[in-house]
Write a protein that holds these residues in place. Sequence first.
Motif, mmCIF file in Angstrom:
data_model
loop_
_atom_site.group_PDB
_atom_site.id
_atom_site.type_symbol
_atom_site.label_atom_id
_atom_site.label_comp_id
_atom_site.label_asym_id
_atom_site.label_seq_id
_atom_site.Cartn_x
_atom_site.Cartn_y
_atom_site.Cartn_z
ATOM 1 N N LEU A 56 0.851 -1.197 0.000
ATOM 2 C CA LEU A 56 0.000 0.000 0.000
ATOM 3 C C LEU A 56 0.887 1.247 0.000
ATOM 4 N N ILE A 57 0.594 2.167 -0.922
ATOM 5 C CA ILE A 57 1.445 3.360 -0.995
ATOM 6 C C ILE A 57 0.639 4.650 -0.857
ATOM 7 N N LEU A 58 1.341 5.712 -0.485
ATOM 8 C CA LEU A 58 0.832 7.079 -0.476
ATOM 9 C C LEU A 58 -0.423 7.269 0.378
ATOM 10 N N GLU A 59 -0.548 6.500 1.438
ATOM 11 C CA GLU A 59 -1.749 6.623 2.255
ATOM 12 C C GLU A 59 -1.843 8.026 2.853
ATOM 13 N N GLU A 60 -0.751 8.492 3.445
ATOM 14 C CA GLU A 60 -0.780 9.810 4.095
ATOM 15 C C GLU A 60 -1.056 10.919 3.091
ATOM 16 N N GLU A 61 -0.368 10.852 1.961
ATOM 17 C CA GLU A 61 -0.552 11.873 0.924
ATOM 18 C C GLU A 61 -2.008 11.908 0.474
ATOM 19 N N MET A 62 -2.583 10.729 0.258
ATOM 20 C CA MET A 62 -3.968 10.671 -0.209
ATOM 21 C C MET A 62 -4.924 11.186 0.876
ATOM 22 N N ARG A 63 -4.613 10.907 2.123
ATOM 23 C CA ARG A 63 -5.489 11.351 3.212
ATOM 24 C C ARG A 63 -5.577 12.879 3.233
ATOM 25 N N LYS A 64 -4.436 13.509 2.991
ATOM 26 C CA LYS A 64 -4.381 14.984 3.044
ATOM 27 C C LYS A 64 -5.235 15.653 1.980
ATOM 28 N N VAL A 65 -5.485 14.960 0.881
ATOM 29 C CA VAL A 65 -6.216 15.613 -0.218
ATOM 30 C C VAL A 65 -7.591 14.967 -0.428
ATOM 31 N N SER A 66 -8.085 14.276 0.595
ATOM 32 C CA SER A 66 -9.404 13.642 0.493
ATOM 33 C C SER A 66 -10.232 14.006 1.713
ATOM 34 N N HIS A 67 -11.534 14.154 1.510
ATOM 35 C CA HIS A 67 -12.408 14.384 2.655
ATOM 36 C C HIS A 67 -12.668 13.089 3.389
ATOM 37 N N GLN A 68 -12.566 12.002 2.635
ATOM 38 C CA GLN A 68 -12.750 10.696 3.265
ATOM 39 C C GLN A 68 -11.855 9.719 2.540
ATOM 40 N N LEU A 69 -11.149 8.885 3.298
ATOM 41 C CA LEU A 69 -10.248 7.918 2.652
ATOM 42 C C LEU A 69 -10.583 6.520 3.146
ATOM 43 N N VAL A 70 -10.785 5.607 2.220
ATOM 44 C CA VAL A 70 -11.035 4.212 2.575
ATOM 45 C C VAL A 70 -9.857 3.384 2.080
ATOM 46 N N VAL A 71 -9.328 2.554 2.970
ATOM 47 C CA VAL A 71 -8.187 1.721 2.594
ATOM 48 C C VAL A 71 -8.634 0.260 2.556
ATOM 49 N N MET A 72 -8.303 -0.412 1.455
ATOM 50 C CA MET A 72 -8.689 -1.820 1.306
ATOM 51 C C MET A 72 -7.433 -2.665 1.066
ATOM 52 N N THR A 73 -7.379 -3.831 1.648
ATOM 53 C CA THR A 73 -6.346 -4.795 1.240
ATOM 54 C C THR A 73 -7.026 -6.124 0.940
ATOM 55 N N ASP A 74 -6.483 -6.821 -0.056
ATOM 56 C CA ASP A 74 -7.089 -8.093 -0.475
ATOM 57 C C ASP A 74 -7.107 -9.081 0.689
ATOM 58 N N ASP A 75 -5.999 -9.058 1.467
ATOM 59 C CA ASP A 75 -5.875 -10.075 2.517
ATOM 60 C C ASP A 75 -6.298 -9.559 3.893
ATOM 61 N N GLY A 76 -6.739 -8.317 3.943
ATOM 62 C CA GLY A 76 -7.196 -7.772 5.215
ATOM 63 C C GLY A 76 -6.069 -7.437 6.176
ATOM 64 N N SER A 77 -4.815 -7.405 5.689
ATOM 65 C CA SER A 77 -3.695 -7.125 6.592
ATOM 66 C C SER A 77 -3.674 -5.660 7.033
ATOM 67 N N TYR A 78 -4.489 -4.844 6.404
ATOM 68 C CA TYR A 78 -4.564 -3.435 6.789
ATOM 69 C C TYR A 78 -5.875 -2.884 6.254
ATOM 70 N N GLY A 79 -6.413 -1.865 6.880
ATOM 71 C CA GLY A 79 -7.678 -1.283 6.424
ATOM 72 C C GLY A 79 -8.771 -2.338 6.422
ATOM 73 N N GLU A 80 -9.666 -2.243 5.451
ATOM 74 C CA GLU A 80 -10.720 -3.255 5.370
ATOM 75 C C GLU A 80 -10.302 -4.367 4.433
ATOM 76 N N LYS A 81 -10.817 -5.568 4.667
ATOM 77 C CA LYS A 81 -10.510 -6.686 3.777
ATOM 78 C C LYS A 81 -11.457 -6.641 2.578
ATOM 79 N N GLY A 82 -10.861 -6.776 1.393
ATOM 80 C CA GLY A 82 -11.704 -6.798 0.186
ATOM 81 C C GLY A 82 -11.097 -5.966 -0.920
ATOM 82 N N PHE A 83 -11.841 -5.872 -2.017
ATOM 83 C CA PHE A 83 -11.365 -5.119 -3.173
ATOM 84 C C PHE A 83 -11.865 -3.669 -3.131
ATOM 85 N N VAL A 84 -11.217 -2.817 -3.885
ATOM 86 C CA VAL A 84 -11.679 -1.422 -3.934
ATOM 87 C C VAL A 84 -13.117 -1.339 -4.427
ATOM 88 N N THR A 85 -13.508 -2.297 -5.269
ATOM 89 C CA THR A 85 -14.881 -2.255 -5.798
ATOM 90 C C THR A 85 -15.911 -2.523 -4.702
#
Lengths: 472, 278
Positions: free
Chosen positions: B139-168
């Motif tokens: 996962l890259i640029l999480e902090e940068e993306m957070r700064k320029v978004s009103h809401q940021l959702v993070v997904m990982t396929d394996d659930g090792s961080y953020g929510e488990k699942g696909f961006v879709t």
Amino acid sequence: MSEVDGKRKVNKQPNKQPMPSQDPKVRIKNFSEVALGYTEEDAVIEAERCLNCKKAPCRQGCPVEIDIPAFIARIRERDFAGAIAKIKEKNNLPAICGRVCPQESQCEKYCLVGKKNEPVAIGRLERFVADYEMAHGGETVQKPASPTGKKVAIVGSGPAGLTAAADLCMMGHDVTVFEALHTPGGVLVYGIPEFRLPKEIVRREITNIEKMGVKIRTNMVIGKVLTVDELLQSGYHAVFIGTGAGLPYFMNIPGENYNGVYSANEFLTRSNLMKAYRFPEYITPIVVGKRVAVIGAGNVAMDAARTALRLGAEESYIVYRRSEKEMPARKEEIKHAHEEGVKFHLLTSPIEILADEEGKVRGMTCLRYELGEPDESGRRSPIPIEGSEFFMEVDTVVMAIGQGPNPLVPETTPDLEINRRGNIVADPETGKTSKPGVFAGGDIVTGAATVILAMGAGKKAARAINDYLATL
Amino acid sequence: MYKIRSKKVLGPGLKLMVVEAPEIAAKAQPGQFIILRENEYAERIPLTIADFDRQEGTITIIFQEVGRSTRDLGLLEAGDSILDFVGPLGKKSEIEDFGKVICVGGGVGVAPVYPITRALYEAGNHVVSIIGARNRELLILEEEMRKVSHQLVVMTDDGSYGEKGFVTDALRKILSQDTYARVIAIGPLVMMKAVSQVTKEFGVKTIVSLNPIMVDGTGMCGACRVEVGGETRFACVDGPEFDGHQVDWDLAQQRARMFLAQEKIADEARGGGCRCQK
Ligand SMILES: Cc1cc2nc3c(=O)[nH]c(=O)nc-3n(C[C@H](O)[C@H](O)[C@H](O)COP(=O)(O)OP(=O)(O)OC[C@H]3O[C@@H](n4cnc5c(N)ncnc54)[C@H](O)[C@@H]3O)c2cc1C
Ligand code: SF4
Ligand code: FES
């Protein structure tokens, strides 16, 4: 064979002194140059065929006005250095022109000897003296006139741009060439293959131009990194646009985007500019199947068909809607293609490309044609024969049906007039465009043409730019 | 020669380089790309501009080492130079105040979506961003993306961080809660295709950025052909951004496989050591 005619020896042999060439069976396995060039003996014998005509009709066929009989006379006297110096008064790229100019439709077309026999091999002689100079390290770098303090930007480093650059530099102007690709030369490096025009020769001719004082900046896509207006604002007093006809045309038939269909530009660029023929030492790949069909019959098509053989294709076809007579390629290229085993499917054209389930080309549905009345180009136009569909099994298709002007510069230069084909409108004598201080020439103005016409346009524009700069 | 000012390893095989190219930096716009050729033997490869700094005169590129060329590139260090670096190429993103927008970045696709997200944010949009990766390490640029978004959702396929699942998965949820003016999605072809399918259901205009095989990047070769709305387009000059609902995804995926066998050979030929042994 030679007899004395007054003081001068005239050689009455009816045919050109033959060009020593690589054996076709050997050369289709390598990318080395096919035509090996005259020896000194060959050159002198051929030079003795020239009648040194007073009116020299050959000269009217030369777009850069080389004094043809004068340089040939020097060859006869074995003054090879003098011969090349004579050519260089008018032509900065003789080693290139000697190899790729369609002499049969230019100087040699008008040659008096050619009325009854084969014309004097002017192109081969030009090549000989240019190569002689390179081989003897005597490349003289011409000295420019004293600096005028005027700056000119040249966009595109094909023959048009290079010629304009060299001439303007000689006139004492400060010239910078901006080239989009990573190597200068235009079609000479990305299009025309090594076996016809060794890239080392192009490199040396360009180095000579740089030694004169021309600056070349590669990786500069004008219209993107800088616009023509920005060039003018940043201190360039005039701009010459020689961006060529780089936009490949496709046929707009079904199946053209399947894997295995290339534009000739892509196919040749991969092989020439990116050196895919030396894959994987050079890591740009090229896929050539067993049977390659090249659509079209110009120089570009011949180059693609012959490149395909050298890349390992078992069969290489030229597929062309008209007949042999209408083929626009140089005679010598057609002859070489025949010798190398390229098969010609004439009066034939595909209407659809077919692929397997993975999307790889497996063949084409073709139609046969017959020739009707001449069209506006003077060539008899092809008429499809109804019900003549047939399947041609091929796994690679190369589209070589022509190129148009790249719109990048016109699109970003609002006050530059273009015609309905997208070519820049410029005065054929001066290269002047609708925009003050901006000149254009070569394929971007005429549509895809020839190296020498592009050079001629570069020369005329250089003169006009020089005049224009004097008014500033 | 274009000097690499700094280099950062963002994750396994994921690298960031800041390259000195002042003329390109002066002109670069979100959505555009560069083409680089590392050395005399290398391919020309397109990389989307991940960031640009006009003052510093630098362009940031982020790439995943997926084959011979990117692996070779990854070996360069700060202070080394890249032989050829050309741009900015392609059309810039359409940036205006659309209202509510969603920016989706998958894998290394977060890099190019970042400058677009920033521009949309600065243009006054309400920005919801979804970024995803196979796992936390990628996962890259999480902090940068957070700064320029009103809401940021993070997904990982394996659930090792953020929510488990696909961006879709996240996208579907967000779209069913509110209406949005447009979606911008950049990532692997499969992801962009899936995103386009979801947004089509909701009738939301979707812009994707295609990165097909290229050679020159100036409209000269046609290697980058894609079909959009039944028409052939050259991605390097007509794109790289297109309407995701109009793209022929199957064809794009097919064309991406054109040189698969050769890419393997090139990768194997890389072996170890120097070229002079050949
Ligand atoms: C395969 C092939 C074989 C040919 N064989 C022959 C032959 O045997 N004999 C013959 O006489 N003619 C031949 N031709 C035609 C001949 O090469 C051209 O007519 C000639 O090169 C045109 O010269 P030019 O300077 O106008 O353009 P080009 O040679 O096309 O050069 C244009 C240059 O401008 C650059 N450029 C384009 N856009 C930009 C931009 N926006 N910014 C900066 N740079 C830009 C291009 O990259 C290119 O380097 C052949 C052409 C091809 C494609
Ligand atoms: S027309 Fe032919 S014979 Fe006469 S000067 Fe020219 S090359 Fe020589
Ligand atoms: S990459 Fe060559 S035309 Fe797009």
